[in-house]
Each structure stands twice: as structure tokens, then as C-alpha cells.
Scaffold this active site. Structure first.
Site, PDB file in Angstrom:
ATOM      1  N   CYS A   1      14.075  31.089   5.488  1.00 44.22           N
ATOM      2  CA  CYS A   1      15.126  31.909   5.022  1.00 44.22           C
ATOM      3  C   CYS A   1      16.319  32.218   6.249  1.00 44.22           C
ATOM      4  O   CYS A   1      15.960  32.183   7.332  1.00 44.22           O
ATOM      5  CB  CYS A   1      14.690  33.158   4.394  1.00 44.22           C
ATOM      6  SG  CYS A   1      15.950  34.316   3.735  1.00 44.22           S
TER       7      CYS A   1
ATOM      8  N   CYS B   1      16.256  40.141   7.237  1.00 42.94           N
ATOM      9  CA  CYS B   1      15.827  41.345   6.845  1.00 42.94           C
ATOM     10  C   CYS B   1      14.728  41.815   7.818  1.00 42.94           C
ATOM     11  O   CYS B   1      13.697  40.836   8.173  1.00 42.94           O
ATOM     12  CB  CYS B   1      15.148  41.194   5.597  1.00 42.94           C
ATOM     13  SG  CYS B   1      16.347  40.686   4.235  1.00 42.94           S
TER      14      CYS B   1
ATOM     15  N   CYS C   1      10.721  41.278   7.396  1.00 44.19           N
ATOM     16  CA  CYS C   1      10.282  40.050   6.754  1.00 44.19           C
ATOM     17  C   CYS C   1       9.966  38.945   7.535  1.00 44.19           C
ATOM     18  O   CYS C   1      10.428  38.506   8.414  1.00 44.19           O
ATOM     19  CB  CYS C   1      11.375  39.273   5.707  1.00 44.19           C
ATOM     20  SG  CYS C   1      10.807  37.972   4.780  1.00 44.19           S
TER      21      CYS C   1
ATOM     22  N   CYS D   1       4.788  36.016 -10.755  1.00 43.87           N
ATOM     23  CA  CYS D   1       6.223  36.183 -10.156  1.00 43.87           C
ATOM     24  C   CYS D   1       6.221  35.077  -9.210  1.00 43.87           C
ATOM     25  O   CYS D   1       5.576  34.973  -8.277  1.00 43.87           O
ATOM     26  CB  CYS D   1       6.249  37.742  -9.260  1.00 43.87           C
ATOM     27  SG  CYS D   1       7.890  37.741  -8.899  1.00 43.87           S
TER      28      CYS D   1
ATOM     29  N   CYS E   1       8.328  36.007 -13.993  1.00 48.98           N
ATOM     30  CA  CYS E   1       9.363  36.769 -13.099  1.00 48.98           C
ATOM     31  C   CYS E   1       9.505  35.894 -11.919  1.00 48.98           C
ATOM     32  O   CYS E   1       8.769  35.176 -11.571  1.00 48.98           O
ATOM     33  CB  CYS E   1       8.698  38.213 -12.422  1.00 48.98           C
ATOM     34  SG  CYS E   1       9.530  39.004 -11.549  1.00 48.98           S
TER      35      CYS E   1
ATOM     36  N   CYS F   1      13.957  43.876 -12.352  1.00 44.64           N
ATOM     37  CA  CYS F   1      12.749  44.415 -11.609  1.00 44.64           C
ATOM     38  C   CYS F   1      13.555  44.606 -10.147  1.00 44.64           C
ATOM     39  O   CYS F   1      13.870  43.818  -9.436  1.00 44.64           O
ATOM     40  CB  CYS F   1      11.560  43.290 -11.481  1.00 44.64           C
ATOM     41  SG  CYS F   1      10.414  43.704 -10.398  1.00 44.64           S
TER      42      CYS F   1
ATOM     43  N   ARG G   1       4.770  49.441  -9.764  1.00 46.53           N
ATOM     44  CA  ARG G   1       3.848  48.753  -9.127  1.00 46.53           C
ATOM     45  C   ARG G   1       3.879  49.012  -7.956  1.00 46.53           C
ATOM     46  O   ARG G   1       4.500  49.012  -6.890  1.00 46.53           O
ATOM     47  CB  ARG G   1       4.403  47.229  -9.089  1.00 46.53           C
ATOM     48  CG  ARG G   1       4.874  46.603 -10.457  1.00 46.53           C
ATOM     49  CD  ARG G   1       5.074  45.323 -10.846  1.00 46.53           C
ATOM     50  NE  ARG G   1       5.803  45.235 -12.028  1.00 46.53           N
ATOM     51  CZ  ARG G   1       5.352  45.200 -13.169  1.00 46.53           C
ATOM     52  NH1 ARG G   1       4.084  45.432 -13.506  1.00 46.53           N
ATOM     53  NH2 ARG G   1       6.295  45.022 -14.189  1.00 46.53           N
TER      54      ARG G   1
HETATM   55  S1  SF4 Z   1      13.352  39.514   2.304  1.00 50.26           S
HETATM   56 FE1  SF4 Z   1      13.004  37.420   3.600  1.00 50.26          FE
HETATM   57  S2  SF4 Z   1      12.977  35.951   2.312  1.00 50.26           S
HETATM   58 FE2  SF4 Z   1      14.199  37.636   1.359  1.00 50.26          FE
HETATM   59  S3  SF4 Z   1      16.363  37.311   1.860  1.00 50.26           S
HETATM   60 FE3  SF4 Z   1      15.164  38.871   3.314  1.00 50.26          FE
HETATM   61  S4  SF4 Z   1      14.810  37.485   4.808  1.00 50.26           S
HETATM   62 FE4  SF4 Z   1      14.796  36.112   3.177  1.00 50.26          FE
END
Ligand code: SF4
Length: 399
Positions: A126, A130, A133, A170, A203, A263, A333
Site C-alpha cells: 500500500c 496509516c 497498519c 470479507c 463484503c 460497513c 463486530r
Molecule cells: S489501512 Fe493499511 S492497507 Fe489500508 S489504506 Fe491504510 S496503509 Fe493502506
């Protein structure tokens, strides 16, 4: 539907701890319903007699939090000062807080627990940042990284999910958002899964998505689009700089306009305040989400939040209760990180949540479905759909 068992072991423990010897009589339940009017009466019929008993008993045991439960049963928003009081409550008050949550949970979902299974369809690639993550561009976490799984693998994952007794499957990708070819890929997967497993709820969680993309997926058989708000608008810039809160809100709204179920949920324990939790609970209510995953930060080494302590169990349970009471009709959940954050107390999450994930998360392990099933039964709850033939097939055929 099957009538639920009267209190199981953990319910008895909570009854005893709360000074309530046993559920109220059905007469008490009728008096309560009598005040609520015919619409409530009709909804009660969906839950079954012992569900009504549970709701009445839970109200009686909710102590100082009874008013919050009553407001939730009337589907009214929580007063901010009452939400604050709930989040700031002492551990000694936790049984009463859980009873208040259970009143709303039992009204709409009885003692049923829906099992959900995640499939990480593209891992660790990605470009976003975030902070929680392990798959982000700034993460150095030691995780598997792979490109989009073939349709056949996604279908096989759905078969495995159905074989565990899961009601929802999902498919998730690490991405800012889906490309046109991603949408075509998941539409093919959805059609194949829908043809083989028509009862399995589908999902997708593919990042920032446009309404038209969601519509295409809906036409292929996808039921829900997940895109979590994660936290409050105020706190959001502290956990992500590459996209905005409004990007996330727009995806949830666009999916709803496209006719898919909304969701969207949260992550507890990233450094947010009680005010942030109350704010995001209200945002999710305003979005009318029907599915609300509550995650608990699992600090992963190599991520910006990797050094944070996991949130405490009692705080997590209070937060779960808040989201149930603020969103009484939503499927709540208990999701990622619950095993680590709640530990031996994770079963208590079921007093607020009506659904859990099993068989792990995107990059971390989770509770196995057999262990989850044993926990659910031991606590006096029941797995949704258990005992009935599932998904038009004998699960033994797909193991
Ligand atoms: S949560 Fe992780 S996978 Fe989703 S957009 Fe943010 S960095 Fe990317």
C-alpha cells in the site's frame, strides 16, 4: 427462529456479580414492551421470548446506566454527558455497563453471534501511511507481501469461510483504492462465489472507492463495502497524512448510495481521547452504518504505532458498550486485536458485540473458529445459523 437458552454460565456470573439472581419474569418484559408501543412489539417478535427476558433483565441490572440503555432501545442518540460518564466509569461499574449494552444487543440480535472471515487479497503493497497498519508504505513490519490473489484463490477462501460456519466473507486489499481492473477482478470473484455459496454474505474492503465502482460490485453480488472511519475527524490527521477523513466518509456514503450495505468502524487505543470516541460513534450513527467493526490496536513492530501499549481490556469493553448504545441496530463486530487486548475477558465482548472475526486478520493471527465456537457456547450465546444446513452444502465436502 429457535428460542434461545436461558442464562448460560457467564450470564449467571454477571447476574450474580450484579446482584440480580435471575432474569425478570416474562410479565416484566410485557410491561416494558407495553410502554414501547406496537413497533417495538413487532421487533420483539423477531428476537424470541428469552430474548425479551434478556432485555428486561439487562435493563434491571444496568444500574446507573439504565437510562442509556433505554435511550438506545428507543433508538435515540446518546447524550454526550452520559456517554462521557460511561467511558469514565470505574471497573466496579463494568458489569452494569455491559448489562446496558446487552439490553440493546439482546433486543436486536438476541444471543446470536455471527462469525466473519477475512481474506487478505493483496498484502503489504500500500502507498498510504496509516500509522497502525503493517501493510503501509512506512511500515517495516515483517509480513507477507503478495500481489492480487487469483479469482480461484478468492473462491477457495470463501469455501473455507463457509466451512467454518462463517456467515460473512470479507475480501480486503492493501491499496489507496481499486483500479478498474481490480473492480473487474472482484466482480468476477463475487459472481463465482455467489453462484456456489448463495447464502454467504460478501463484503469487500478495497480502499477509497467511487459510487460507480461500488455499484458494479453490487451488481456482481457483493453485499457490503467496508471502509473504516477508524477514529474521530479531529484525531484522524495524527494517524494518516495521505488521505483525509472526508475521503473515507465519501466512500461510505457512495457505497450506501450504490445500494450496498455500509460497513465502517473504528480502532480503539491509538491515542484518541474519550471525546474522539464519542465523536466517531456519532459520525457512524449519522452515516447509518449497518455493520460496525470495532478493532483494538494491535501494536506491530515496524509501524509508527508499534511502541504503543495495547489498550486495556476494561477500556475496550467500555468502548464496545459505547458503540453498541450509540448504534443499537448496527451489527457490532469485535474485530482485530480483540484476542490481545481483551485476553481472557474476550468473551465479555459478546455482551455488546453480536459478531466476531475468526481465523485471523490481515497480517496477525486470531482465534480459531473451533475455539470461538466453544467460547460462544460456554458463555450462553449461540452461533448464528448453527445447526441448520449452511450455504446449500455439507461443510465436510469443502474441508
Ligand atoms: S489501512 Fe493499511 S492497507 Fe489500508 S489504506 Fe491504510 S496503509 Fe493502506
Amino acid at each position: 427462529m429457535a428460542v434461545m437458552r436461558l442464562p448460560g454460565p457467564s450470564l449467571r456470573i454477571l447476574y450474580a456479580y450484579s446482584g440480580v439472581a435471575r432474569p425478570l419474569s416474562t410479565g416484566a418484559g410485557r410491561r416494558l414492551r407495553g410502554r414501547a408501543g406496537p413497533a417495538r412489539e413487532a421487533r420483539d417478535q423477531e428476537v424470541g421470548m428469552s430474548g425479551r427476558d434478556d432485555t428486561a433483565a439487562a435493563l434491571a441490572a444496568a444500574g446507573a446506566y439504565r437510562r442509556l440503555a433505554e435511550q438506545a432501545l428507543l433508538d435515540r442518540p446518546l447524550a454526550r454527558d452520559e456517554a462521557r460518564a460511561l467511558l469514565a466509569s470505574s471497573d466496579a461499574d463494568l458489569p452494569a455497563v455491559l448489562w446496558a449494552a446487552f439490553a440493546a444487543r439482546s433486543r436486536h440480535f438476541g444471543r446470536r453471534v455471527k462469525l466473519c472471515v477475512l481474506q487478505n487479497a493483496r498484502s503489504g503493497l500500500c502507498p498510504e501511511d496509516c500509522g497502525y497498519c503493517s501493510q503501509s508504505a512506512v511500515s517495516t513490519a515483517d509480513i507477507r507481501r503478495y500481489r492480487l490473489l487469483p479469482v480461484a484463490d478468492l473462491v477457495a477462501g470463501a469455501r473455507r469461510a463457509a466451512a467454518t460456519g462463517a456467515s460473512r466473507y470479507c475480501m480486503v486489499t492493501s491499496a489507496r483504492g481499486p483500479s478498474a481492473s481490480d473492480i473487474a477482478h472482484f466482480a468476477r470473484a463475487a459472481r463465482a462465489i455467489r453462484a456456489e455459496l448463495p447464502a454467504l454474505e460478501l463484503c469487500v474492503s478495497l480502499g477509497i472507492m467511487e459510487e460507480g465502482q461500488a455499484r458494479t460490485l453490487g451488481e456482481a453480488g457483493v453485499d457490503f463495502v467496508n471502509h473504516n472511519l477508524n477514529t474521530s475527524r479531529r484525531f484522524y490527521p495524527a494517524i494518516c497524512s495521505t488521505h483525509t477523513y472526508d475521503d473515507r466518509m465519501a466512500t461510505v456514503r457512495g457505497s450506501s448510495r450504490a445500494g450496498l450495505g455500509a460497513c465502517s468502524g473504528v480502532i480503539i487505543g491509538m491515542g484518541e481521547t474519550h471525546e474522539d470516541l464519542i465523536d466517531v460513534a456519532g459520525e457512524l450513527r449519522a452515516l447509518a452504518v449497518t455493520s460496525l467493526p470495532v478493532n483494538f490496536l494491535h501494536p506491530i513492530e515496524g509501524t509508527p504505532l508499534g511502541a504503543r501499549p495495547a489498550p486495556g481490556a476494561a477500556d475496550c469493553l467500555r468502548a464496545l458498550a459505547l458503540f453498541r448504545l450509540a448504534n443499537p441496530r448496527a451489527e457490532i463486530r469485535a474485530a482485530g486485536g480483540r484476542e490481545r487486548a481483551l485476553g481472557a475477558a474476550q468473551g465479555l465482548a459478546l455482551f455488546a458485540a453480536n459478531s466476531i472475526f475468526v481465523e485471523g486478520y490481515l497480517t496477525t493471527p486470531g482465534q480459531r473458529h473451533a475455539d470461538a465456537r466453544a467460547m460462544i457456547r460456554a458463555l450462553g450465546f449461540e452461533v448464528e445459523g448453527e445447526g441448520a444446513p449452511r450455504h446449500g452444502q455439507d461443510c465436510a465436502n469443502v474441508m
